[in-house]
Write a protein that holds these residues in place. Structure first.
Motif, PDB file in Angstrom:
ATOM      1  N   GLU A 112     -54.118  24.106-101.361  1.00 23.94           N
ATOM      2  CA  GLU A 112     -53.013  23.903-102.621  1.00 23.94           C
ATOM      3  C   GLU A 112     -53.433  25.160-103.447  1.00 23.94           C
ATOM      4  OE1 GLU A 112     -50.864  21.839-102.224  1.00 23.94           O
ATOM      5  OE2 GLU A 112     -51.797  20.824-100.875  1.00 23.94           O
ATOM      6  N   GLU A 113     -54.589  25.990-103.394  1.00 28.58           N
ATOM      7  CA  GLU A 113     -54.945  26.806-104.454  1.00 28.58           C
ATOM      8  C   GLU A 113     -54.720  28.460-104.004  1.00 28.58           C
ATOM      9  OE1 GLU A 113     -56.056  25.600-107.210  1.00 28.58           O
ATOM     10  OE2 GLU A 113     -56.433  23.518-106.807  1.00 28.58           O
ATOM     11  N   GLY A 114     -54.740  28.805-102.797  1.00 29.73           N
ATOM     12  CA  GLY A 114     -54.461  30.087-102.358  1.00 29.73           C
ATOM     13  C   GLY A 114     -55.660  31.177-102.584  1.00 29.73           C
ATOM     14  N   ASN A 156     -66.706  35.478-112.781  1.00 25.83           N
ATOM     15  CA  ASN A 156     -65.716  35.581-113.703  1.00 25.83           C
ATOM     16  C   ASN A 156     -64.414  35.762-112.916  1.00 25.83           C
ATOM     17  OD1 ASN A 156     -67.396  35.434-116.117  1.00 25.83           O
ATOM     18  ND2 ASN A 156     -67.991  37.567-115.340  1.00 25.83           N
ATOM     19  N   GLN A 157     -63.400  34.900-113.091  1.00 26.26           N
ATOM     20  CA  GLN A 157     -62.186  35.442-112.218  1.00 26.26           C
ATOM     21  C   GLN A 157     -61.402  36.482-112.827  1.00 26.26           C
ATOM     22  OE1 GLN A 157     -59.375  31.805-112.100  1.00 26.26           O
ATOM     23  NE2 GLN A 157     -57.831  33.131-110.933  1.00 26.26           N
ATOM     24  N   GLN A 158     -60.894  37.314-111.805  1.00 23.91           N
ATOM     25  CA  GLN A 158     -60.113  38.555-112.025  1.00 23.91           C
ATOM     26  C   GLN A 158     -58.655  38.273-111.910  1.00 23.91           C
ATOM     27  OE1 GLN A 158     -62.551  41.472-112.500  1.00 23.91           O
ATOM     28  NE2 GLN A 158     -63.662  39.681-112.682  1.00 23.91           N
ATOM     29  N   TRP A 159     -58.267  37.825-110.933  1.00 29.23           N
ATOM     30  CA  TRP A 159     -56.784  37.622-110.841  1.00 29.23           C
ATOM     31  C   TRP A 159     -56.497  36.821-109.576  1.00 29.23           C
ATOM     32  CZ3 TRP A 159     -55.868  39.432-105.867  1.00 29.23           C
ATOM     33  CH2 TRP A 159     -56.548  40.640-105.492  1.00 29.23           C
ATOM     34  N   ALA A 160     -55.412  35.999-109.450  1.00 33.71           N
ATOM     35  CA  ALA A 160     -54.986  35.185-108.442  1.00 33.71           C
ATOM     36  C   ALA A 160     -53.764  35.359-108.011  1.00 33.71           C
ATOM     37  CB  ALA A 160     -55.253  33.798-109.123  1.00 33.71           C
ATOM     38  N   PRO A 161     -53.239  36.263-107.067  1.00 31.07           N
ATOM     39  CA  PRO A 161     -51.907  36.551-106.628  1.00 31.07           C
ATOM     40  C   PRO A 161     -51.225  35.597-106.084  1.00 31.07           C
ATOM     41  CG  PRO A 161     -53.409  37.571-104.996  1.00 31.07           C
ATOM     42  CD  PRO A 161     -54.346  36.811-106.265  1.00 31.07           C
ATOM     43  N   GLN A 162     -49.950  35.480-106.105  1.00 24.52           N
ATOM     44  CA  GLN A 162     -48.912  34.387-105.610  1.00 24.52           C
ATOM     45  C   GLN A 162     -48.489  34.993-104.170  1.00 24.52           C
ATOM     46  OE1 GLN A 162     -48.818  31.416-106.296  1.00 24.52           O
ATOM     47  NE2 GLN A 162     -50.343  31.627-108.049  1.00 24.52           N
ATOM     48  N   PHE A 163     -48.556  34.580-103.045  1.00 21.36           N
ATOM     49  CA  PHE A 163     -47.949  35.027-101.866  1.00 21.36           C
ATOM     50  C   PHE A 163     -46.761  34.163-101.364  1.00 21.36           C
ATOM     51  CE2 PHE A 163     -52.106  36.813-101.392  1.00 21.36           C
ATOM     52  CZ  PHE A 163     -51.915  38.246-101.123  1.00 21.36           C
ATOM     53  N   ARG A 172     -63.505  25.585-104.173  1.00 20.41           N
ATOM     54  CA  ARG A 172     -63.866  24.961-102.876  1.00 20.41           C
ATOM     55  C   ARG A 172     -62.875  25.143-101.982  1.00 20.41           C
ATOM     56  NH1 ARG A 172     -67.047  19.724-104.675  1.00 20.41           N
ATOM     57  NH2 ARG A 172     -68.857  20.751-105.621  1.00 20.41           N
ATOM     58  N   ASP A 173     -61.473  25.088-102.306  1.00 21.15           N
ATOM     59  CA  ASP A 173     -60.269  24.918-101.465  1.00 21.15           C
ATOM     60  C   ASP A 173     -59.608  26.283-101.622  1.00 21.15           C
ATOM     61  OD1 ASP A 173     -60.941  22.351-100.142  1.00 21.15           O
ATOM     62  OD2 ASP A 173     -60.021  21.687-101.891  1.00 21.15           O
ATOM     63  N   ARG A 174     -60.227  27.547-101.842  1.00 17.61           N
ATOM     64  CA  ARG A 174     -59.599  28.625-102.264  1.00 17.61           C
ATOM     65  C   ARG A 174     -60.063  29.876-100.931  1.00 17.61           C
ATOM     66  NH1 ARG A 174     -58.299  29.234-108.322  1.00 17.61           N
ATOM     67  NH2 ARG A 174     -56.297  30.257-107.339  1.00 17.61           N
ATOM     68  N   PHE A 175     -59.272  30.820-100.898  1.00 13.39           N
ATOM     69  CA  PHE A 175     -59.844  31.994-100.281  1.00 13.39           C
ATOM     70  C   PHE A 175     -60.368  32.738-101.206  1.00 13.39           C
ATOM     71  CE2 PHE A 175     -58.552  35.367 -96.908  1.00 13.39           C
ATOM     72  CZ  PHE A 175     -59.475  36.263 -97.387  1.00 13.39           C
ATOM     73  N   LEU A 176     -61.798  33.166-101.290  1.00 14.63           N
ATOM     74  CA  LEU A 176     -62.222  33.771-102.564  1.00 14.63           C
ATOM     75  C   LEU A 176     -62.699  35.125-102.011  1.00 14.63           C
ATOM     76  CD1 LEU A 176     -63.425  32.812-105.206  1.00 14.63           C
ATOM     77  CD2 LEU A 176     -65.794  32.407-103.827  1.00 14.63           C
ATOM     78  N   ASN A 177     -62.320  36.027-102.899  1.00 12.24           N
ATOM     79  CA  ASN A 177     -62.704  37.552-102.694  1.00 12.24           C
ATOM     80  C   ASN A 177     -63.615  37.928-104.040  1.00 12.24           C
ATOM     81  OD1 ASN A 177     -61.728  39.898-101.153  1.00 12.24           O
ATOM     82  ND2 ASN A 177     -61.334  40.591-103.240  1.00 12.24           N
ATOM     83  N   VAL A 178     -64.887  38.543-103.653  1.00 14.47           N
ATOM     84  CA  VAL A 178     -65.587  38.873-104.784  1.00 14.47           C
ATOM     85  C   VAL A 178     -65.887  40.132-104.507  1.00 14.47           C
ATOM     86  CG1 VAL A 178     -67.720  38.363-105.674  1.00 14.47           C
ATOM     87  CG2 VAL A 178     -66.790  36.383-104.715  1.00 14.47           C
ATOM     88  N   THR A 179     -65.867  40.886-105.446  1.00 15.15           N
ATOM     89  CA  THR A 179     -65.958  42.393-105.462  1.00 15.15           C
ATOM     90  C   THR A 179     -67.240  42.713-106.552  1.00 15.15           C
ATOM     91  OG1 THR A 179     -63.891  42.739-105.273  1.00 15.15           O
ATOM     92  CG2 THR A 179     -65.224  44.684-105.540  1.00 15.15           C
ATOM     93  N   ARG A 182     -68.998  43.470-101.109  1.00 21.70           N
ATOM     94  CA  ARG A 182     -67.623  42.886-101.021  1.00 21.70           C
ATOM     95  C   ARG A 182     -67.755  41.473-100.447  1.00 21.70           C
ATOM     96  NH1 ARG A 182     -63.048  42.229 -97.610  1.00 21.70           N
ATOM     97  NH2 ARG A 182     -61.390  41.418 -98.782  1.00 21.70           N
ATOM     98  N   LEU A 183     -67.235  40.315-100.833  1.00 23.12           N
ATOM     99  CA  LEU A 183     -67.451  39.261 -99.994  1.00 23.12           C
ATOM    100  C   LEU A 183     -66.019  38.491-100.007  1.00 23.12           C
ATOM    101  CD1 LEU A 183     -69.081  36.437 -99.133  1.00 23.12           C
ATOM    102  CD2 LEU A 183     -68.956  35.803-101.180  1.00 23.12           C
ATOM    103  N   ALA A 184     -65.778  38.128 -98.703  1.00 18.16           N
ATOM    104  CA  ALA A 184     -64.740  37.252 -98.402  1.00 18.16           C
ATOM    105  C   ALA A 184     -65.154  35.871 -98.226  1.00 18.16           C
ATOM    106  CB  ALA A 184     -63.639  37.854 -97.519  1.00 18.16           C
ATOM    107  N   LEU A 185     -64.724  34.910 -98.786  1.00 17.23           N
ATOM    108  CA  LEU A 185     -65.450  33.484 -98.492  1.00 17.23           C
ATOM    109  C   LEU A 185     -64.034  32.618 -98.286  1.00 17.23           C
ATOM    110  CD1 LEU A 185     -68.156  31.708 -98.209  1.00 17.23           C
ATOM    111  CD2 LEU A 185     -67.346  31.125-100.580  1.00 17.23           C
TER     112      LEU A 185
END
Ligand SMILES: Cc1cc2nc3c(=O)[nH]c(=O)nc-3n(C[C@H](O)[C@H](O)[C@H](O)COP(=O)(O)OP(=O)(O)OC[C@H]3O[C@@H](n4cnc5c(N)ncnc54)[C@H](O)[C@@H]3O)c2cc1C
Length: 415
Positions: A86-88, A97-104, A213-220, A226-229
Motif C-alpha cells: 500500500e505504501e510505495g 529522516n524521510q526525504q520524499w515519497a514519489p507517487q507513480f 516494512r512494506d515500502r520500497f526504501l531508497n537510502v542515500t 546507496r541502499l535499496a531495500l
C-alpha cells in the motif's frame, strides 16, 4: 532458399539459456503449437544457482508473461507474486529522516490479480512448469557454426544439435552474442554493488520500523553509499501454491525476505576489483556493516542478519546504444543483447517483452505467414527501439541515484 515448410518438416528452434527470457519464449512457442523446440541450459538442475532476488514486474512484463504462459502457470504466477504494497517508494537519509515519497501511476490500477513483483527463483520455476520435455539441463553451449542444413550448436560435453534457428538467451555474458557480434560488449559503469537477502522475520526482530516494512526504501548516505531495500512478501508461500495448483512441481520452501542492494562507485569504495570480487558473502556483509557504522541502528540491524550464502558482489554494466545486427537464423534476446543496470527494474521485463515478440514472429514463420528474414527484421527494429529506451531510463536513474557513474554523456542526452 528452401524452408523447413517446403521440405514438409517443422522448423526446429534451439534456445540457448533457460533463464527468464529463454523459458518465456519456449512457453510462448509451445502455447502457439510450435513443437520442435529445445532449450539448452548450463545449470545442472531447475534449482540452479540460487540468485533469489526480487524482480519488479512492469505492466509490459506482466502482459508478456500472460501472453506466453498457459492458464494454470499464470495462476501460479499470481499466487506466488508479491502481496500488494500500500505504501510505495520512499527516500530516506542514513539517519532515517524521510526525504520524499514519489507517487507513480500504474496503468493496471488496483487490479486484484496484478503481479508487480516476484521472487526470481520462483518465477524461473513457474516458467519451467510443463517444459520437462523441452529443457535440457547441464548443457553448456560453447559455439555455433552455419552449415548446409541450418545452425549447429556445440556444447562443452561434445554434444551438438542442428536447428533452423538459434536463439541467444544466454544472458549478459552470452557466448552466442560473443560470436555473432564480437565487437559488442557492455560498458562497465564503475558502480560496484552488494546484493543480499535478509529473512523478513529477522529484519523485523532487528528493529525495522513498522512504517518502513512494506515500502520500497531508497537510502542515500552522505558517504556516497546507496541502499535499496525491497520487501518480498509472497501472497502464498511458493511450495504451498505449487502443491495446491500444480502438484508434482516440487517448489522449495521459501520465506518472505528483504532484498538489499548497496551500491557505490568503485573510486569511493576504494578496493581493487580483484579483492572485491573475491570476497565471501560473510566478508561482504562485514564490509557493509563497516561502511554504514554511522547509519541508523534499525537499518544496520537488517544487514546484520543478511544471509551470507545469498550475498553477492556485482558490477553494474550497460550496452548503450543497443546495436542492431544482421537479421538471420541466429537471434538474440534479453540481457544477451541489452544489458542494463538494475536501477530501472526493467531488464527482465524487457527480456520478457522480447520473448513474447519473438514468439509471435517465429510462430508466423512456422505457419508460413512470414519469411524468417522479414519476421526477424521486424522483431529487431521494434526491440532495438524499446530496449534502447529501457536502457536509457535505467542509466538516468543510476546517474541520479548513485551521483557518480562512468557513462558517455552523449548516450544519456539522446533520451
Ligand atoms: C540485483 C538485480 C536486480 C534486478 N532487478 C530487476 C527487476 O526488479 N526487474 C527487472 O525487470 N529486471 C531486474 N534485473 C535484471 C534481470 O535479472 C535480467 O535482466 C534478466 O534476468 C535477463 O533475463 P535473460 O533471460 O536475458 O538472462 P538470464 O535470466 O540471466 O538467463 C540466462 C540463462 O542462460 C544460461 N546460460 C548462460 N551461459 C550459458 C551457456 N554457455 N550455455 C547454456 N546456458 C547458459 C544461464 O545459466 C541462465 O539461466 C535485476 C538484476 C539484478 C542483478
Amino acid at each position: 532458399m528452401e524452408t523447413p515448410r517446403d521440405q514438409g518438416r517443422p522448423m526446429r528452434i534451439i534456445i540457448i539459456g533457460g533463464g527468464i527470457g529463454g523459458l518465456c519464449l519456449a512457453q510462448g512457442l509451445k502455447q502457439a503449437g510450435v513443437d520442435d523446440i529445445v532449450v539448452y541450459e548450463r545449470d545442472e538442475s531447475p534449482r540452479g544457482r540460487m540468485q533469489g532476488y526480487r524482480l519488479r514486474i512492469s505492466p509490459e512484463g506482466e502482459r508478456a508473461l500472460r501472453e506466453c504462459l498457459p492458464r494454470l502457470a499464470q495462476d501460479l504466477l499470481t499466487a506466488t507474486s508479491n502481496k500488494r504494497q500500500e505504501e510505495g517508494l520512499a527516500a530516506y537519509d542514513e539517519r532515517l529522516n524521510q526525504q520524499w515519497a514519489p507517487q507513480f501511476d500504474d496503468p493496471r490500477g488496483d487490479a486484484p490479480d496484478k503481479v508487480d513483483a516476484v521472487d526470481r527463483v520462483t518465477l524461473r520455476r513457474v516458467l519451467l512448469a510443463g517444459l520437462d520435455d523441452v529443457v535440457r539441463f547441464g548443457k553448456r553451449f560453447t559455439h555455433y557454426e552455419q552449415a548446409e542444413g541450418g545452425v549447429v550448436a556445440h556444447f562443452a560435453d561434445g554434444h551438438s544439435d542442428t536447428g533452423d534457428v538459434l536463439v541467444a538467451a544466454d544472458g549478459a555474458n552470452s557466448q552466442v552474442r560473443a560470436q555473432l557480434l564480437p565487437d559488442y560488449s557492455a560498458q562497465d559503469l564503475g558502480v560496484r554493488a552488494i546484493l543480499s537477502r535478509t529473512p523478513r522475520a529477522s529484519a523485523i526482530e532487528a528493529g525495522l520500523p513498522e512504517v518502513l516494512r512494506d515500502r520500497f526504501l531508497n537510502v542515500t548516505g552522505s558517504n556516497g553509499l546507496r541502499l535499496a531495500l525491497m520487501p518480498m512478501v509472497f501472497r502464498t508461500p511458493p511450495r504451498e501454491a505449487a502443491d495446491r495448483l500444480w502438484p508434482g512441481l516440487g517448489f522449495d520452501e521459501t520465506e518472505d525476505y528483504y532484498m538489499s542492494v548497496f551500491s557505490v562507485h568503485r573510486d569511493v569504495l576504494g578496493l581493487p576489483d580483484s579483492s572485491f570480487f573475491a570476497m565471501t558473502g560473510e566478508e561482504l556483509r562485514e564490509l557493509v556493516l563497516e561502511r554504514t557504522a554511522d547509519w541508523h541502528p534499525d537499518l544496520r540491524g537488517v544487514f546484520a542478519h543478511a544471509e551470507p550464502e545469498e550475498t553477492y558482489p556485482l558490477a553494474l554494466r550497460a550496452t548503450m546504444p543497443v546495436e542492431p545486427w544482421a537479421p538471420g537464423s541466429v537471434i538474440p534476446l534479453g540481457d544477451a543483447v541489452h544489458t542494463m543496470p538494475p536501477t530501472g527494474g526493467v531488464g527482465a521485463n524487457t527480456a520478457l517483452r522480447d520473448a513474447a515478440a519473438l514468439s509471435h514472429a517465429l510462430t508466423a514463420v512456422t505457419r508460413g505467414e512470414r519469411s524468417l528474414l522479414d519476421a526477424v527484421g521486424e522483431y529487431q527494429a521494434e526491440m532495438v527501439k524499446y530496449a534502447t529506451e529501457a536502457t536509457e531510463m535505467s542509466l538516468k536513474i543510476a546517474k541520479w541515484s548513485m551521483r557518480k557513474i562512468d557513462v558517455n554523456e552523449k548516450n544519456l542526452s539522446q533520451a
